[in-house]
Design a protein around this motif. Sequence first.
Motif, PDB file in Angstrom:
ATOM      1  N   THR A 133       0.497  -1.123   0.435  1.00 36.96           N
ATOM      2  CA  THR A 133      -0.215   0.141   0.011  1.00 36.96           C
ATOM      3  C   THR A 133       0.868   1.680   0.364  1.00 36.96           C
ATOM      4  O   THR A 133       0.375   2.088  -0.827  1.00 36.96           O
ATOM      5  N   LEU A 150       1.372   3.908  -2.754  1.00 36.44           N
ATOM      6  CA  LEU A 150       1.324   5.564  -2.634  1.00 36.44           C
ATOM      7  C   LEU A 150       1.722   6.389  -3.245  1.00 36.44           C
ATOM      8  O   LEU A 150       1.728   7.088  -4.004  1.00 36.44           O
ATOM      9  N   ARG A 189     -14.737   2.662  -7.441  1.00 31.83           N
ATOM     10  CA  ARG A 189     -14.418   4.006  -5.877  1.00 31.83           C
ATOM     11  C   ARG A 189     -13.655   3.451  -5.625  1.00 31.83           C
ATOM     12  O   ARG A 189     -12.219   4.063  -5.263  1.00 31.83           O
ATOM     13  N   GLU A 190     -13.195   2.199  -5.222  1.00 31.76           N
ATOM     14  CA  GLU A 190     -12.328   1.780  -3.918  1.00 31.76           C
ATOM     15  C   GLU A 190     -11.075   1.154  -4.526  1.00 31.76           C
ATOM     16  O   GLU A 190     -10.576   0.623  -3.883  1.00 31.76           O
ATOM     17  N   ALA A 191     -11.785   1.075  -5.741  1.00 34.72           N
ATOM     18  CA  ALA A 191     -10.169  -0.570  -6.073  1.00 34.72           C
ATOM     19  C   ALA A 191      -8.994   0.626  -6.618  1.00 34.72           C
ATOM     20  O   ALA A 191      -8.808   1.640  -6.922  1.00 34.72           O
ATOM     21  N   ILE A 192      -7.711  -0.487  -6.143  1.00 33.03           N
ATOM     22  CA  ILE A 192      -6.399   0.363  -6.183  1.00 33.03           C
ATOM     23  C   ILE A 192      -5.856  -0.445  -7.344  1.00 33.03           C
ATOM     24  O   ILE A 192      -5.346  -1.720  -7.391  1.00 33.03           O
ATOM     25  N   GLN A 224     -16.163   9.185 -13.398  1.00 35.36           N
ATOM     26  CA  GLN A 224     -15.335   9.811 -11.998  1.00 35.36           C
ATOM     27  C   GLN A 224     -13.504   9.100 -11.464  1.00 35.36           C
ATOM     28  O   GLN A 224     -13.741  10.311 -11.289  1.00 35.36           O
ATOM     29  N   ARG A 225     -13.149   8.121 -12.483  1.00 35.13           N
ATOM     30  CA  ARG A 225     -12.536   8.044 -11.025  1.00 35.13           C
ATOM     31  C   ARG A 225     -11.156   7.693 -12.331  1.00 35.13           C
ATOM     32  O   ARG A 225      -9.606   8.633 -12.041  1.00 35.13           O
ATOM     33  N   ARG A 226     -11.164   8.968 -13.067  1.00 38.77           N
ATOM     34  CA  ARG A 226     -10.081   9.640 -13.615  1.00 38.77           C
ATOM     35  C   ARG A 226      -9.174   8.669 -14.423  1.00 38.77           C
ATOM     36  O   ARG A 226      -7.791   9.343 -13.959  1.00 38.77           O
ATOM     37  N   ASP A 279     -16.469  18.666  -7.666  1.00 39.61           N
ATOM     38  CA  ASP A 279     -17.163  17.758  -9.032  1.00 39.61           C
ATOM     39  C   ASP A 279     -16.989  18.925  -9.830  1.00 39.61           C
ATOM     40  O   ASP A 279     -16.652  18.142 -11.191  1.00 39.61           O
ATOM     41  N   GLY A 299     -13.340  18.158 -10.502  1.00 39.36           N
ATOM     42  CA  GLY A 299     -13.428  16.946 -11.637  1.00 39.36           C
ATOM     43  C   GLY A 299     -12.361  16.079 -10.598  1.00 39.36           C
ATOM     44  O   GLY A 299     -11.421  15.180 -10.902  1.00 39.36           O
ATOM     45  N   TYR A 300     -12.479  16.107  -8.314  1.00 38.21           N
ATOM     46  CA  TYR A 300     -11.624  15.568  -7.707  1.00 38.21           C
ATOM     47  C   TYR A 300     -12.698  13.674  -7.988  1.00 38.21           C
ATOM     48  O   TYR A 300     -13.598  13.593  -7.891  1.00 38.21           O
ATOM     49  N   PRO A 301     -11.723  12.980  -8.695  1.00 39.27           N
ATOM     50  CA  PRO A 301     -12.157  11.604  -8.574  1.00 39.27           C
ATOM     51  C   PRO A 301     -12.613  10.929  -7.114  1.00 39.27           C
ATOM     52  O   PRO A 301     -12.793   9.505  -6.982  1.00 39.27           O
ATOM     53  N   PRO A 348      -7.750   5.556  -3.085  1.00 38.89           N
ATOM     54  CA  PRO A 348      -8.073   4.638  -2.057  1.00 38.89           C
ATOM     55  C   PRO A 348      -7.058   3.886  -1.396  1.00 38.89           C
ATOM     56  O   PRO A 348      -6.651   4.059  -0.481  1.00 38.89           O
ATOM     57  N   ALA A 398      -4.464   5.943  -0.533  1.00 30.66           N
ATOM     58  CA  ALA A 398      -4.030   6.703   0.288  1.00 30.66           C
ATOM     59  C   ALA A 398      -4.864   5.601   2.116  1.00 30.66           C
ATOM     60  O   ALA A 398      -4.666   5.566   3.316  1.00 30.66           O
ATOM     61  N   ARG A 399      -6.425   6.438   1.874  1.00 34.31           N
ATOM     62  CA  ARG A 399      -7.207   6.081   2.343  1.00 34.31           C
ATOM     63  C   ARG A 399      -6.855   4.188   3.613  1.00 34.31           C
ATOM     64  O   ARG A 399      -6.569   4.355   4.472  1.00 34.31           O
TER      65      ARG A 399
END
Lengths: 341, 341
Positions: A53, A57, A116-119, A140-142, B43, B46-48, B52, B54-55
């Motif tokens: 992780t 990062l 959204r949460e996949a690395i 949205q994940r860009r 929004d 463009g914040y994705p 994940p 870092a979290r």
Amino acid sequence: MASVTLKTIAEALGVSRTTVSNAFSRPDQLNPELRRRILEAADELGYPGPDPTARTLRRGKAGVLGVLLTEELSYAFADPYAVEFLRGLAEVAAEASTSLLLMAWPGDEAAEVAVREAIVDGFCAFCLYDGHPAIEALRQRRLPYVIVGEPYLPGVPFVGIDDRAAAKALCAHLLRLGHRRLGVLSTRTKEGPGDVHFGAARARLAGYRDACEEAAVDWDGVVIQQTVHSREGGRTGAARLLDLHPRPTAILATTDLIALGAIQAVAERGLEVPGHVSVTGFDDIPAAGEAGLTTIRQPKAAKGRTVGRLLLGGTHQGEAPQILMPYELIARASTAAPPDS
Amino acid sequence: MASVTLKTIAEALGVSRTTVSNAFSRPDQLNPELRRRILEAADELGYPGPDPTARTLRRGKAGVLGVLLTEELSYAFADPYAVEFLRGLAEVAAEASTSLLLMAWPGDEAAEVAVREAIVDGFCAFCLYDGHPAIEALRQRRLPYVIVGEPYLPGVPFVGIDDRAAAKALCAHLLRLGHRRLGVLSTRTKEGPGDVHFGAARARLAGYRDACEEAAVDWDGVVIQQTVHSREGGRTGAARLLDLHPRPTAILATTDLIALGAIQAVAERGLEVPGHVSVTGFDDIPAAGEAGLTTIRQPKAAKGRTVGRLLLGGTHQGEAPQILMPYELIARASTAAPPDS
DNA sequence: AGTTGTTTCTGAATCGATCCAGAAAGTGGC
DNA sequence: GCCACTTTCTGGATCGATTCAGAAACAACT
């Protein structure tokens, strides 16, 4: 209790964190003898290796491509077509030291969260249907992403073939042979018998229809039988079509797997392919060749490789790439002129 | 160019990073009106969404369980047994807001790397074989992990059934019926025909042997035919066994899928099950019931749930848990006394 | 007026690595 | 003896979030 990190080892040996890090990740940057001592100490302290992780990062790269699958895992893997595709994808990924992540979702609601949460460094969405919530989440994940095969949506990166045109060519082939009573075997939709939901199946049906209309064959007279996407599903679905009076002289299956089941069903009736009934498939999986199935060949592994290169090439600036791969009508022994009735 | 992070948004609105973070992760911690403004700004910029990686680093929990598969993806998914297992696992995982990660490897060498670098909270290894390099890598990661079904190794967390004892019971059932000429259909090994590599297959063969020795039947006289793990593989493999002179009166397949293919092969010879040949399977997949196959039933979904609970319960202190699930001999219509020869 | 409590927001510390500029020591050439 | 260069190692900044103790503002109750 406290976890063992680079720092633990560094302090134990009286060297810096950087040096310990180098011992694991850049062996040429330090004295071999010191490296040996570091690895030995790491082993003794029970160091599990650099934390993936933290590494991800800092590096800004996960070394992973996510492959999105719908709930029915068996859908994706029962079909040799999917296996071939993944082989191509894995090949390109391996060259870039990247591994594949198959993401299984309990359901659609969970899909958004998972995306959204996949690395990962990119996504490839496989077997989604039009309107799936994950598609918006992907945007949205860009991160680089590609929709494979279905659904084809404007403004969304896509790799696949022109299913509709290919299906039209296939159906036109049957019509040219003289068939007029057609039966269609389609994969089951999510919504039940009302509407065909899966993009590819829908596009293929549209292609059949195009061909019929061009040949002035009444599309409303074509029976569409839906079934599970498997050989067995093709067998039972085809059985229904064969029970019709008058019986169709040709069965168009939306995938090879279903078509192979249909051929089996015909044989079980004591009928012959193509003597009594012609059968067509779609995809040209290996077994199709052995069975002499007329079908549409599409480049399976090449599709996977194209997707891989697209994803590993970085984010697409500006226009979303939409790549249509070539396809080919493979006429084999499962189609012939209809019997004189 | 620079990526949009919490900081970007915080600066744009003149609030702290913490507040922006709360807007996404702890909505009850801030004024709804401010939250609305933050989400709006996010929004626009463009914040994705919160990164994940870092979290995960900060939280120390990925919310993901890794499911390790061997190279042959089709192996795992062609078999309804695996699908059932995953359903149980996914169920427990979903309750803990955890998702599953199916890990596909290009090959064994890549396995070690994948295990070392995966960002997960625990692993479950499925369909590995004895001596697979991933097993040592799993131990070193110091994360919870479980080996499922095969191989059973001392000191390694395990969930499965006593394959050997179950197989013995199944074979003993045939021997009680009077069979003396047995044929075995086993999944293909990695190494070629020499040695049976997969743990479960090996354990099952050992069980058959136990039964034979107890009944004073010569094990060396039992033909072991290896084949691909699929219905089709069972069909072709069984065909070989049926060609033998004298023909075996019973075929023991190491999985139901293979057994179903074997039944088909018998029918294609114009022979009857169980009149001429008895057939047994292993696992009791849904199709086994329909086909009247005598087999060993093991709790598939329950196994998945057990594995999930074990993994989500945290690292096992001290002794590695090794859980043997119950199994049951299901005698159906595919076995009967051998024909009078 | 003083105490207590709630709501809302902040700044610094932290998770565990990698990257970068540069220090220290040793090597070789002239 | 001096300069240039390589090898080996170091300290601090950084990746992008979350956590925690506490500050500020305001309401409620003696």
